[in-house]
Design a protein around this motif. Structure first.
Motif, mmCIF file in Angstrom:
data_model
loop_
_atom_site.group_PDB
_atom_site.id
_atom_site.type_symbol
_atom_site.label_atom_id
_atom_site.label_comp_id
_atom_site.label_asym_id
_atom_site.label_seq_id
_atom_site.Cartn_x
_atom_site.Cartn_y
_atom_site.Cartn_z
ATOM 1 N N PRO A 1 -76.279 39.461 15.530
ATOM 2 C CA PRO A 1 -77.164 40.275 14.693
ATOM 3 C C PRO A 1 -77.626 41.582 15.346
ATOM 4 C CG PRO A 1 -77.835 37.981 14.599
ATOM 5 C CD PRO A 1 -76.736 38.055 15.608
ATOM 6 N N LEU A 2 -77.950 41.537 16.637
ATOM 7 C CA LEU A 2 -78.410 42.752 17.309
ATOM 8 C C LEU A 2 -77.330 43.829 17.271
ATOM 9 C CD1 LEU A 2 -80.962 43.538 18.803
ATOM 10 C CD2 LEU A 2 -79.914 42.744 20.918
ATOM 11 N N ILE A 3 -76.089 43.407 17.425
ATOM 12 C CA ILE A 3 -74.961 44.341 17.413
ATOM 13 C C ILE A 3 -74.724 44.853 15.994
ATOM 14 C CG2 ILE A 3 -72.533 44.610 18.013
ATOM 15 C CD1 ILE A 3 -74.332 43.950 20.376
ATOM 16 N N VAL A 4 -74.956 43.981 14.997
ATOM 17 C CA VAL A 4 -74.823 44.410 13.604
ATOM 18 C C VAL A 4 -75.792 45.557 13.332
ATOM 19 C CG1 VAL A 4 -75.156 43.723 11.197
ATOM 20 C CG2 VAL A 4 -73.998 42.169 12.803
ATOM 21 N N ALA B 1 -79.465 53.933 23.579
ATOM 22 C CA ALA B 1 -78.279 53.095 23.388
ATOM 23 C C ALA B 1 -77.004 53.930 23.397
ATOM 24 C CB ALA B 1 -78.394 52.314 22.075
ATOM 25 N N ILE B 2 -77.020 55.086 22.719
ATOM 26 C CA ILE B 2 -75.821 55.926 22.679
ATOM 27 C C ILE B 2 -75.492 56.438 24.081
ATOM 28 C CG2 ILE B 2 -74.889 58.108 21.796
ATOM 29 C CD1 ILE B 2 -76.396 57.551 19.172
ATOM 30 N N TRP C 1 -69.514 46.011 24.488
ATOM 31 C CA TRP C 1 -70.842 45.619 24.008
ATOM 32 C C TRP C 1 -70.802 44.956 22.633
ATOM 33 C CZ3 TRP C 1 -71.902 48.191 19.479
ATOM 34 C CH2 TRP C 1 -71.196 49.392 19.259
ATOM 35 N N ILE C 2 -69.601 44.845 22.028
ATOM 36 C CA ILE C 2 -69.580 44.444 20.621
ATOM 37 C C ILE C 2 -69.756 42.952 20.420
ATOM 38 C CG2 ILE C 2 -67.966 44.187 18.678
ATOM 39 C CD1 ILE C 2 -67.521 47.058 18.656
ATOM 40 N N VAL C 3 -69.248 42.144 21.343
ATOM 41 C CA VAL C 3 -69.392 40.701 21.128
ATOM 42 C C VAL C 3 -70.495 40.081 21.977
ATOM 43 C CG1 VAL C 3 -67.108 40.208 20.252
ATOM 44 C CG2 VAL C 3 -67.462 40.394 22.707
ATOM 45 N N ASP C 4 -70.992 40.834 22.959
ATOM 46 C CA ASP C 4 -71.964 40.272 23.890
ATOM 47 C C ASP C 4 -73.289 41.025 23.759
ATOM 48 O OD1 ASP C 4 -73.451 39.402 25.975
ATOM 49 O OD2 ASP C 4 -72.007 39.890 27.544
ATOM 50 N N PRO C 5 -74.288 40.392 23.114
ATOM 51 C CA PRO C 5 -75.548 41.116 22.874
ATOM 52 C C PRO C 5 -76.336 41.395 24.150
ATOM 53 C CG PRO C 5 -75.704 38.863 22.062
ATOM 54 C CD PRO C 5 -74.299 39.049 22.533
ATOM 55 N N THR C 6 -75.903 40.828 25.289
ATOM 56 C CA THR C 6 -76.631 41.066 26.538
ATOM 57 C C THR C 6 -76.809 42.561 26.803
ATOM 58 O OG1 THR C 6 -75.518 39.101 27.369
ATOM 59 C CG2 THR C 6 -76.752 40.417 28.963
ATOM 60 N N VAL D 1 -77.022 45.108 24.754
ATOM 61 C CA VAL D 1 -78.035 45.758 23.934
ATOM 62 C C VAL D 1 -79.427 45.269 24.340
ATOM 63 C CG1 VAL D 1 -78.810 46.201 21.584
ATOM 64 C CG2 VAL D 1 -76.379 46.062 22.068
ATOM 65 N N VAL D 2 -79.534 43.995 24.720
ATOM 66 C CA VAL D 2 -80.820 43.498 25.203
ATOM 67 C C VAL D 2 -81.249 44.256 26.465
ATOM 68 C CG1 VAL D 2 -82.022 41.499 26.173
ATOM 69 C CG2 VAL D 2 -80.549 41.217 24.159
ATOM 70 N N VAL D 3 -80.300 44.428 27.386
ATOM 71 C CA VAL D 3 -80.617 45.160 28.621
ATOM 72 C C VAL D 3 -81.045 46.592 28.304
ATOM 73 C CG1 VAL D 3 -79.539 46.173 30.688
ATOM 74 C CG2 VAL D 3 -79.214 43.757 30.154
ATOM 75 N N ILE D 4 -80.347 47.223 27.365
ATOM 76 C CA ILE D 4 -80.699 48.597 26.986
ATOM 77 C C ILE D 4 -82.128 48.636 26.444
ATOM 78 C CG2 ILE D 4 -80.240 50.386 25.257
ATOM 79 C CD1 ILE D 4 -77.225 49.614 25.588
#
Lengths: 205, 205, 205
Positions: free
Chosen positions: B119-122, C41-42, C62-67, C69-72
């Protein structure tokens, strides 16, 4: 990307002139030599890289064959050396850009054609391939993009690709059509620069 | 990309409004008609192209189906014709941009969902798909990107995609959730423009 | 993308420092919190995304692993919180950028190596991976790109990747060569910032 074919040499010529245009755009920016090389490389491979990514052509043209990067480095170093010896004539950047625009517009069109794209898409892909290197160069060096110039710019790419498609439809062999399309782009661009020609500008009411 | 489905028409609507916004952004730049068409096309296909490249969806949505480019040309020409007849109301660019932002944010989210992204990636993919066309438009036409505007911008895209995901999690069918997400984006954006609303701004100390 | 390996943690560290640098670059722009997150993020995923697209590595890191985006998000929020508590020292942006440049230059080089690219291409890919996040950040926030700074910038990335390749050729294990390459990039950058060092600038005649 089969080596030793005409398109291969066109790509090499395109990266060479766009590399030179990258150096010319970067020269007033107080960059060091390697920084200039990076700007030259991004300018030179930008259009073809976009073309290959959009058409899903892997490996990207410059990734497995170091010839491209060698040509970029040699072209950029020669341009730097030339600039140290004497000032570039004012139009040099625009002329190098015109040749890069033409070479990449036609090569983008040719590969879109090979990928069975419909003619309208061939024109768009050719135009985007042609203008991308210059747009990246101008954005990275913080200049107003040439594509915004009042003179015929994207229009030259569109006209050249249309000529290439039309002449083939009339029965001309692909290679001859390629050359004439190329001549159309460069001539239109140079004539527009020299005499400040432009299509009617869209005025706001 | 199956034609004649709802997402297909959303993509068509998205490219139409972003093409119009490209014309509006380019109109003060003394471009000729074909140059304006190129800016309109890059604005219109930028977000969806990034989405397809990142998700490895080939062929890219506009590459095999000329309908998109036809819609872009028609939308851009109508916008040009309109601008010659009368001045655009000051907010027209912002309103067209709001609809494009919403359509592409939701379509990017939907395709990321279909690719099994978490979801976060979505949310991130939807937001990037929504803002990219406008960022490209503003960079190419040498304007301050709208994404830097004080009013709610990326925030509207994030809120709309979150609403879309939350409503589905609560059992709402995908299509209804899509519409509500879309309404959230456009409403937030228009309300923010109209009354200058914004989230608390991050002040430096 | 195998989790729990050293490159994985390097990518995480790289996105964390580039996310912080995105916040620092965006802080004077009156953005709201979510807008700042999008810029962060960008900036954070730009270089690695270009690397993966060019090398045709899917899914993008980064597309399959939400880690990621969480780190960002965590890194960006901590940076925002820090900035509200006290002003950032003037060099903080440049230092965060130096670490991101090093981490992504080396990771780009390593993956280009794994894809059997020739050495010259490894250097170019590493450099492009390193500089892209920062260029996107500067373009989106409408600043003069750091790559145009008179101090050693792209040069630091090139030197670090060359050191990495040369040390391996001399028999050093890959991981040690990675660390030394990383130290070369960051040290060169910090020394150049601190003392205003630069290579001879290319002067126009």
């Amino acid at each position: 990307m089969p080596p030793h074919t005409l398109p291969y040499y066109f790509d090499l010529a395109g990266v060479a002139v766009f590399a030179a245009s990258g150096v010319l755009a970067a020269r007033d920016r107080d960059l060091d030599l390697l920084g200039i090389m990076v700007v030259a490389a991004i300018t030179a491979i930008g259009g073809g890289t976009l073309r290959d990514v959009l058409l899903d052509r892997h490996p990207i043209f410059w990734i497995v064959d170091p010839t491209y990067v060698v040509v970029i480095l040699v072209s950029a170093l020669l341009t730097v050396a030339y600039l140290r010896a004497r000032p570039a004539p004012g139009m040099t950047l625009l002329v190098a850009d015109a040749f890069g625009l033409g070479l990449f517009a036609l090569s983008g069109a040719q590969l879109a054609e090979a990928a069975q794209c419909p003619p309208l898409i061939v024109v768009l892909m050719g135009t985007m391939t042609g203008v991308t290197g210059g747009v990246l160069r101008d954005v990275i060096t913080a200049q107003i993009p040439l594509i915004l110039r009042r003179e015929i710019y994207a229009t030259a790419a569109i006209a050249g690709v249309c000529a290439y498609l039309a002449l083939q439809a009339l029965g001309m062999p692909r290679t001859s059509a390629f050359w004439i399309g190329m001549i159309v782009v460069v001539t239109l661009r140079l004539v527009a620069i020299r005499w400040g020609l432009h299509l009617p500008v869209v005025k706001k009411a």
